[in-house]
Design an enzyme around this catalytic site. Structure first.
Site, PDB file in Angstrom:
ATOM      1  N   SER A 119       5.957   7.624  11.263  1.00 57.76           N
ATOM      2  CA  SER A 119       7.321   7.488  10.750  1.00 57.76           C
ATOM      3  C   SER A 119       7.350   7.862   9.282  1.00 57.76           C
ATOM      4  O   SER A 119       6.330   8.210   8.709  1.00 57.76           O
ATOM      5  CB  SER A 119       7.803   6.055  10.923  1.00 57.76           C
ATOM      6  OG  SER A 119       7.096   5.214  10.038  1.00 57.76           O
ATOM      7  N   LYS A 120       8.517   7.790   8.706  1.00 58.96           N
ATOM      8  CA  LYS A 120       8.679   8.220   7.307  1.00 58.96           C
ATOM      9  C   LYS A 120       7.686   7.531   6.373  1.00 58.96           C
ATOM     10  O   LYS A 120       7.257   8.092   5.386  1.00 58.96           O
ATOM     11  CB  LYS A 120      10.098   7.972   6.788  1.00 58.96           C
ATOM     12  CG  LYS A 120      11.130   7.559   7.808  1.00 58.96           C
ATOM     13  CD  LYS A 120      11.752   8.660   8.564  1.00 58.96           C
ATOM     14  CE  LYS A 120      12.160   8.366   9.978  1.00 58.96           C
ATOM     15  NZ  LYS A 120      11.426   7.701  10.967  1.00 58.96           N
ATOM     16  N   ARG A 121       7.348   6.304   6.723  1.00 61.03           N
ATOM     17  CA  ARG A 121       6.405   5.568   5.888  1.00 61.03           C
ATOM     18  C   ARG A 121       5.105   6.332   5.701  1.00 61.03           C
ATOM     19  O   ARG A 121       4.379   6.152   4.736  1.00 61.03           O
ATOM     20  CB  ARG A 121       6.051   4.219   6.530  1.00 61.03           C
ATOM     21  CG  ARG A 121       7.172   3.227   6.577  1.00 61.03           C
ATOM     22  CD  ARG A 121       6.693   1.916   7.148  1.00 61.03           C
ATOM     23  NE  ARG A 121       6.266   2.027   8.535  1.00 61.03           N
ATOM     24  CZ  ARG A 121       5.021   1.880   8.936  1.00 61.03           C
ATOM     25  NH1 ARG A 121       4.072   1.617   8.065  1.00 61.03           N
ATOM     26  NH2 ARG A 121       4.715   1.996  10.213  1.00 61.03           N
TER      27      ARG A 121
END
Length: 469
Positions: A230-232
């Site tokens: 994910s973006k993390r």
RNA sequence: GUCCCCAUCGUCUAGCCUGGCCUAGGACACCGCCCUUUCACGGCGGCGACGGGGGUUCAAAUCCCCCUGGGGACGCCA
């Protein structure tokens, strides 16, 4: 019959790594079997502008070279067809209206077998309703997944899922099945997160008395923490990799190896080779962790193996971006431009390295790196004047050296070094920094010859002034 | 919580279906050495894994069971 596959991303606005891998596997199979790939945007529930959200996905696929044969189609635009199927299922008693009020604790199952009279009453009273699929009780659904093998689902573990929301919009489960059916999809290749939804879809095919397509679920791609990417985790959009200087062919190659293996020790493949070798049989069941180190290595491999001509447009783009592109390189200076690419390509990992690490090869507007200055341009007091004198002699000699080639430039430099008693390492190092600004560079004489006499002399001049300060 | 799926070096994986050829092979990363009066490429070597426990078998990474771990799905999201 030729195969038909589809890539059906959710409209997130950009193509992420996982989606790209799914698109790739679909595409590889389509190309290999001379089939077709359909692009369909799964926007059933989204209000955002279709054109905008599709742009990122189209851009990503286009950049990767994953061309689709039909579409893009928008699921939201096919509502009429979806509703027709809902009606049919309702008519045939395979679905029923759920009049449960939102937020009420009423059990929707109480509407499962509402009498026709009660139903008419509710409808007349303009009660809003959702439509649920009537999941048969006590049955076992079986299907063969080309990756996971035999899969069984007990219908009792499934709820009567909603196929039409009370706002009149069909749900994903209904839409995918109807669209895949009507678009003649023969192979559904998608992420393993859909594996447990497949039972519902098969129930729908059966209710519609249609043949079930072939399924192949792909293991998920995880971040280094083993959580879903994910973006993390930083870069997840394929266009970010483009910005970073990754080649489409390298990203495709890396992605292909994430979840699939050719069964040999080879790892570097061209796109055509991937098409030829790909097979669903060799797709893994285990989730894979995305490794940004390896993709950079892969990119370096692709860059090293590509010819200067193949690299040319990519390097040009990077140099334009950096503001150091010279129009002459597409005309009279093209050969020089190509040899320069050839000269440094084996020590480049990212395309952007051509403009950073390789800046001095393309423009005289460059700085000596700090490491380079410290190591080669800060001689001790007793070394200083011989070095400066040596560089001056070298500059003067190079001005008229004939020919100015590999052998002559080296011979000339070594003679001067010996005469002045300068350690060759120091002398060559200073010349290297003078011409490339870097501590690392290709063989120094290759650099000088590629740079040419004029630039070499000019840069020696500059370093002499630098040392005299 | 319920249901389902998965399980080989830190990571990607080969081997597993059709047990013995596996003192488990390759790649990335890391560490040495060679090549190079730099660096990279390349070459050589090192480090490093069959999650645990039970079976089955003459023999198990490979087959079976349990546990553990990880993931996914259970939504009027897709």
């Amino acid at each position: 019959m030729s195969i038909r596959v589809r890539f059906a991303p959710s409209p997130t606005g950009h193509l992420h790594i996982g989606g790209a891998r799914t698109a790739l596997f679909n595409w590889l199979l389509a190309r290999q079997k001379s089939g077709s790939m359909i692009l369909r945007i799964e926007d059933t529930d989204m209000e955002r502008s279709s054109q905008e959200m599709v742009e990122g996905i189209v851009d990503g696929l286009t950049w990767l070279g994953l061309h689709w044969d039909e579409g893009p189609f928008f699921q939201s635009a096919r509502r009429r067809q979806h509703l027709a199927v809902v009606d049919r299922l309702l008519q045939e008693g395979k679905a029923y209206r759920d009049f449960t009020k939102e937020g009420s604790s009423e059990d929707y199952r109480s509407f499962r077998d509402l009498s026709p009279v009660e139903r008419e009453e509710r409808l007349d009273g303009k009660k809003s309703f959702a439509v649920r699929f009537r999941v048969p009780e006590g049955k076992r659904i079986e299907f063969h997944d080309q990756v996971y093998g035999r899969v069984e689902v007990e219908t009792d573990t499934l709820e009567d899922f909603v196929i039409l929301r009370s706002d009149g919009k069909p749900t994903y489960h209904l839409s995918v099945v109807v669209d895949d059916l009507e678009m003649g999809i023969t192979h559904i290749i998608r992420g393993a997160d859909h594996l447990s939804n497949t039972g519902k879809h098969i129930l729908l095919y059966q209710a519609l008395e249609e043949p079930v397509p072939n399924y192949a679920h792909l293991p998920l791609i995880l971040g280094p923490d083993k959580k879903r990417l994910s973006k993390r985790h930083g870069a997840t959009s394929v266009l970010e990799y483009r910005r970073q200087g990754i080649l489409p062919s390298a990203l495709l190659n890396y992605l292909a190896l994430l979840g699939w293996s050719p069964g040999t020790d080879r790892e570097v493949f061209s796109v055509q080779e991937l098409i030829d070798k790909f097979s669903l049989d060799r797709v893994n069941k285990t989730n894979a962790v995305f490794d940004s180190h390896k993709i950079q290595w892969m990119n370096g491999q692709h860059i090293s193996r590509m010819s200067a001509e193949e690299l040319e447009p990519f390097v040009r783009e990077v140099l334009e971006e950096a503001g150091i592109w010279n129009p002459d390189w597409e005309a009279a200076g093209r050969q020089h431009f190509l040899s320069t690419i050839e000269l440094i390509k084996s020590r480049v990992y990212l395309l952007t390295d051509f403009a950073t690490f390789g800046r001095a090869y393309f423009t005289e507007d460059f700085e000596y790196t700090e490491a380079a200055r410290k190591r080669y341009l800060e001689p001790s007091e007793e070394e200083r004047s011989p070095l400066v004198e040596g560089l001056q002699e070298l500059r003067d000699a190079y001005r008229t050296l004939e020919p100015f080639d590999l052998g002559s430039t080296e011979e000339c430099l070594r003679a001067i070094a010996e005469r002045k008693g300068i350690k060759p390492g120091l002398f060559i190092g200073a010349v290297r920094v003078a011409t490339t600004g870097q501590v690392k560079a290709p063989g120094i004489f290759d650099v000088l010859v590629t740079l040419g006499r004029e630039q070499t002399v000019k840069r020696l001049d500059r370093v002499i002034r630098f040392l005299q300060q």
